[in-house]
Design a protein around this motif. Structure first.
Motif, PDB file in Angstrom:
ATOM      1  N   PRO A 358       0.877  -1.241   0.046  1.00 38.01           N
ATOM      2  CA  PRO A 358      -0.168  -0.057  -0.068  1.00 38.01           C
ATOM      3  C   PRO A 358       0.945   1.349   0.064  1.00 38.01           C
ATOM      4  O   PRO A 358       1.738   1.341   0.673  1.00 38.01           O
ATOM      5  N   ALA A 359       0.452   2.211  -0.772  1.00 38.50           N
ATOM      6  CA  ALA A 359       1.332   3.356  -1.011  1.00 38.50           C
ATOM      7  C   ALA A 359       1.341   4.164   0.425  1.00 38.50           C
ATOM      8  O   ALA A 359       2.495   4.927   0.489  1.00 38.50           O
ATOM      9  N   VAL A 478      -7.932  -5.792  -7.869  1.00 38.30           N
ATOM     10  CA  VAL A 478      -9.451  -5.843  -7.547  1.00 38.30           C
ATOM     11  C   VAL A 478      -9.732  -4.265  -6.977  1.00 38.30           C
ATOM     12  O   VAL A 478      -8.946  -3.764  -6.201  1.00 38.30           O
ATOM     13  N   LYS A 479     -10.849  -3.786  -7.589  1.00 42.51           N
ATOM     14  CA  LYS A 479     -11.253  -2.531  -7.524  1.00 42.51           C
ATOM     15  C   LYS A 479     -11.374  -1.976  -5.995  1.00 42.51           C
ATOM     16  O   LYS A 479     -10.754  -0.923  -5.718  1.00 42.51           O
ATOM     17  N   TRP A 480     -12.089  -2.964  -5.333  1.00 42.55           N
ATOM     18  CA  TRP A 480     -12.203  -2.324  -3.940  1.00 42.55           C
ATOM     19  C   TRP A 480     -10.762  -2.182  -3.083  1.00 42.55           C
ATOM     20  O   TRP A 480     -10.854  -1.428  -2.100  1.00 42.55           O
ATOM     21  N   LEU A 481      -9.810  -3.076  -3.333  1.00 46.51           N
ATOM     22  CA  LEU A 481      -8.670  -2.951  -2.868  1.00 46.51           C
ATOM     23  C   LEU A 481      -7.864  -1.728  -3.286  1.00 46.51           C
ATOM     24  O   LEU A 481      -7.515  -0.954  -2.425  1.00 46.51           O
ATOM     25  N   THR A 482      -8.273  -1.171  -4.368  1.00 39.01           N
ATOM     26  CA  THR A 482      -7.312   0.139  -4.874  1.00 39.01           C
ATOM     27  C   THR A 482      -8.214   1.305  -4.203  1.00 39.01           C
ATOM     28  O   THR A 482      -7.438   2.080  -3.565  1.00 39.01           O
ATOM     29  N   ASN A 483      -9.557   1.153  -3.750  1.00 38.02           N
ATOM     30  CA  ASN A 483     -10.002   2.318  -3.152  1.00 38.02           C
ATOM     31  C   ASN A 483      -9.566   2.396  -1.697  1.00 38.02           C
ATOM     32  O   ASN A 483      -9.540   3.485  -1.138  1.00 38.02           O
ATOM     33  N   LEU A 484      -9.485   0.956  -1.203  1.00 40.24           N
ATOM     34  CA  LEU A 484      -9.152   1.043   0.343  1.00 40.24           C
ATOM     35  C   LEU A 484      -7.645   1.296   0.486  1.00 40.24           C
ATOM     36  O   LEU A 484      -7.486   2.243   1.500  1.00 40.24           O
ATOM     37  N   SER A 485      -6.907   1.003  -0.488  1.00 40.56           N
ATOM     38  CA  SER A 485      -5.461   1.840  -0.513  1.00 40.56           C
ATOM     39  C   SER A 485      -5.199   3.243  -0.585  1.00 40.56           C
ATOM     40  O   SER A 485      -4.692   3.755   0.194  1.00 40.56           O
ATOM     41  N   GLN A 486      -6.037   3.733  -1.593  1.00 40.11           N
ATOM     42  CA  GLN A 486      -5.983   5.158  -1.536  1.00 40.11           C
ATOM     43  C   GLN A 486      -6.521   5.937  -0.215  1.00 40.11           C
ATOM     44  O   GLN A 486      -6.117   6.915   0.085  1.00 40.11           O
ATOM     45  N   ALA A 487      -7.746   5.351   0.173  1.00 39.99           N
ATOM     46  CA  ALA A 487      -8.209   5.838   1.540  1.00 39.99           C
ATOM     47  C   ALA A 487      -7.161   5.924   2.808  1.00 39.99           C
ATOM     48  O   ALA A 487      -7.153   6.909   3.425  1.00 39.99           O
ATOM     49  N   ILE A 488      -6.530   4.715   2.869  1.00 37.75           N
ATOM     50  CA  ILE A 488      -5.629   4.543   3.887  1.00 37.75           C
ATOM     51  C   ILE A 488      -4.584   5.695   3.595  1.00 37.75           C
ATOM     52  O   ILE A 488      -3.702   6.263   4.552  1.00 37.75           O
ATOM     53  N   HIS A 489      -4.169   5.751   2.311  1.00 35.82           N
ATOM     54  CA  HIS A 489      -2.996   6.741   2.158  1.00 35.82           C
ATOM     55  C   HIS A 489      -3.179   8.185   2.406  1.00 35.82           C
ATOM     56  O   HIS A 489      -2.505   8.517   2.932  1.00 35.82           O
ATOM     57  N   LEU A 490      -4.485   8.269   2.081  1.00 32.53           N
ATOM     58  CA  LEU A 490      -4.834   9.955   2.387  1.00 32.53           C
ATOM     59  C   LEU A 490      -5.145  10.153   3.891  1.00 32.53           C
ATOM     60  O   LEU A 490      -4.390  11.184   4.440  1.00 32.53           O
ATOM     61  N   TRP A 491      -5.469   9.035   4.642  1.00 32.44           N
ATOM     62  CA  TRP A 491      -5.524   9.216   6.252  1.00 32.44           C
ATOM     63  C   TRP A 491      -4.217   9.307   6.831  1.00 32.44           C
ATOM     64  O   TRP A 491      -4.035  10.011   7.730  1.00 32.44           O
TER      65      TRP A 491
END
Length: 506
Positions: A358-359, A478-491
């Motif tokens: 994760p980024a 998987v799309k939901w993993l991409t969205n989860l990674s971006q949300a964690i990154h921003l937080w």
């Protein structure tokens, strides 16, 4: 997927793509960006703060951990005699030195943090690099750190429970506290990290000198009976010899950790090989003379019946001062864990920067210029493993895996010489060195199949389990993993006051 060159990214950013972080920037960040030469434009980067002395201290500090105080028993079990044990210790030092020199060429040709991960990725592409990262993430790094932390706690608490083992809950709690304290130090200031490493490297070397001095004094008293037949009982089975090497190499593990932090090393083209050439002979000499001291004072039976050779040695030689040995072992493991946390956190940092994790793990704190999320991520993994009772068994399952991926890294050196002959190589080792190293590694790996098939099978299964993970998260995300990674990154960007690394792609 085409193989990448040294200047390319290992993988396209898909599941772990870094989102825009403009919302995270503040006026203060912008001022820091304009005033600090280590931050430019939309990102920051790690500062070059590690000098030659710090590099030597990191290598010696990471290598000299708990191994030399406990592993002589393992080498002796599979060697059969004190003479062959010493031969194994010398050859382990020579083999580590050869491997380190090969890594010096790789590290100066590919001056990026990440060590084996960066070299395997450059030579063979993203999938093998991810599999190394997967094994390191799942077991190698956090397990090694957890064992070091538990060893520290056990030895520090030993004087309070001299006749029995300390309660496991007390050991786990103290190990967890130490892990968290060192993580905080690593998050706050790299200079503090190197200072702690320098101090405790000196402490552990002093502890070994005490053992050596006591052994020399004992020999000068005329106690030479243990050396009358040094080769008696020698074992010659190839499988047993391989296991003896594994136990010896365990004490030398960490010789490649400076390659994990190449980006933070001042003048890496000069200081990386110099640090290796200074530290490896020093460690080898210290280990050999320490074992001579052990074998001079303790009989073979005494060593084989001891779970902590150094403590048994101290009880016999130091009398009422024998408490010094547990204290020194605790100091040794403290410094070793400090260096391991510093170096290994950069491995996951680089893996995230390349899209293999994760980024958020690739973010750098704008004030301290340290990879805070990566350090905290590693701390959490280590804390989880502290509370698994059979954690020591995991080392047996992956010991050959380390040799396998080291083999792959050195094989990458030969492959890159063939594939990229015109790439600049500030250091170019003799062709004989990687070939010798590969032959010995191949012997160790093959012997493991016959001597320890269960451990090899479990280790292989762990490696292969990373293949479906790679294809589900990176190759076809998987799309939901991409969205989860971006949300964690921003937080994480907001919570830890971090920004993406300026050099996003390796």
């Amino acid at each position: 997927m085409a193989r990448v060159q040294a200047t390319d990214s290992l993988v396209p950013r898909q599941v772990f793509e870094i989102p825009t972080t403009s919302s995270v920037k503040s006026d203060r960040q912008m001022q820091n960006s304009s005033s600090d030469d280590s931050s430019q434009g939309s990102g920051v980067k790690l500062k070059k703060r590690i000098g030659l002395l710090d590099g030597v201290a990191i290598i010696v500090g990471v290598i000299v951990g708990a191994g030399i105080f406990v592993s002589p028993k393992g080498v002796l079990i599979y060697s059969g005699s004190i003479g062959q044990s010493l031969i194994v210790w010398v050859l382990c030092g020579v083999l580590s030195m050869v491997g380190a020199l090969c890594y010096a060429e790789l590290g100066t040709m590919i001056p990026k943090s990440g060590g084996d991960y960066a070299y395997i990725g450059t030579a063979f592409g993203p999938l093998p690099a991810f599999l190394y990262l997967w094994v390191a993430l799942l077991i190698l790094v956090p397990t090694g750190n957890a064992i070091t932390a538990l060893t520290f706690a056990q030895y520090l608490l030993k004087p309070f429970w001299p006749s029995c083992e300390a309660p496991i809950e007390a050991v786990q709690l103290l190990a967890a506290v130490m892990t968290c304290v060192l993580t905080v130090i690593n998050c706050y200031n790299v200079k503090w990290v190197t200072r702690v490493t320098d101090i405790f490297t000196g402490t552990k070397v002093f502890a070994l000198l005490v053992i050596v001095a006591a052994g020399v004094w004992y020999l000068f008293q005329g106690n030479t009976e243990h050396w009358e037949e040094p080769m008696r009982g020698t074992l010659t089975s190839p499988g047993l010899i391989a296991l003896a090497f594994y136990n010896g190499l365990f004490s030398f593990s960490g010789w490649n950790f400076l390659n994990f932090v190449t980006e933070e090393l001042k003048d890496p083209y000069r200081n990386l090989p110099r640090a290796i050439c200074i530290s490896m002979p020093v460690v080898t000499i210290i280990y050999v003379v320490t074992n001579i001291a052990y074998f001079s004072v303790l009989s073979t039976d005494e060593i084989l019946s001891s779970d902590a050779v150094a403590v048994t040695f101290g009880d016999k030689m130091l009398g009422f001062m024998s408490w010094l040995i547990p204290f020194f072992v605790a100091c040794s493991t403290f410094g070793s864990l400090n260096g391991a946390i510093f170096a290994s956190s950069r491995l996951f940092f680089v893996g995230a920067r390349n899209g293999h994790l994760p980024a958020a793990i690739s973010l750098i704190n704008i004030n301290c210029l340290t990879p805070v999320p990566s350090l905290i991520f590693l701390c959490v993994l280590t804390l989880v493993l502290l509370f698994i009772r059979n954690i020591y068994a995991l080392i047996n399952y992956v010991s050959y895996v380390e040799a396998l991926f080291t083999f792959l890294s050195v094989a990458g050196l030969l492959w890159l010489r063939y594939k990229q002959p015109k790439t600049e190589r500030p250091i170019r080792v003799s062709l004989a060195l990687p070939i010798i190293y590969l032959i010995i590694c191949m012997f160790l790996v093959i012997s493991s199949f016959f001597q320890s098939p269960l451990e090899v099978g479990v280790g292989t299964a762990i490696i292969l389990s990373g293949i479906p993970v790679y294809y589900l998260t990176i190759h076809r995300p998987v799309k939901w993993l991409t969205n989860l990674s971006q949300a964690i990154h921003l937080w994480c960007s907001k919570f830890f006051i971090c920004m993406p690394n300026q050099e996003k792609f390796d």
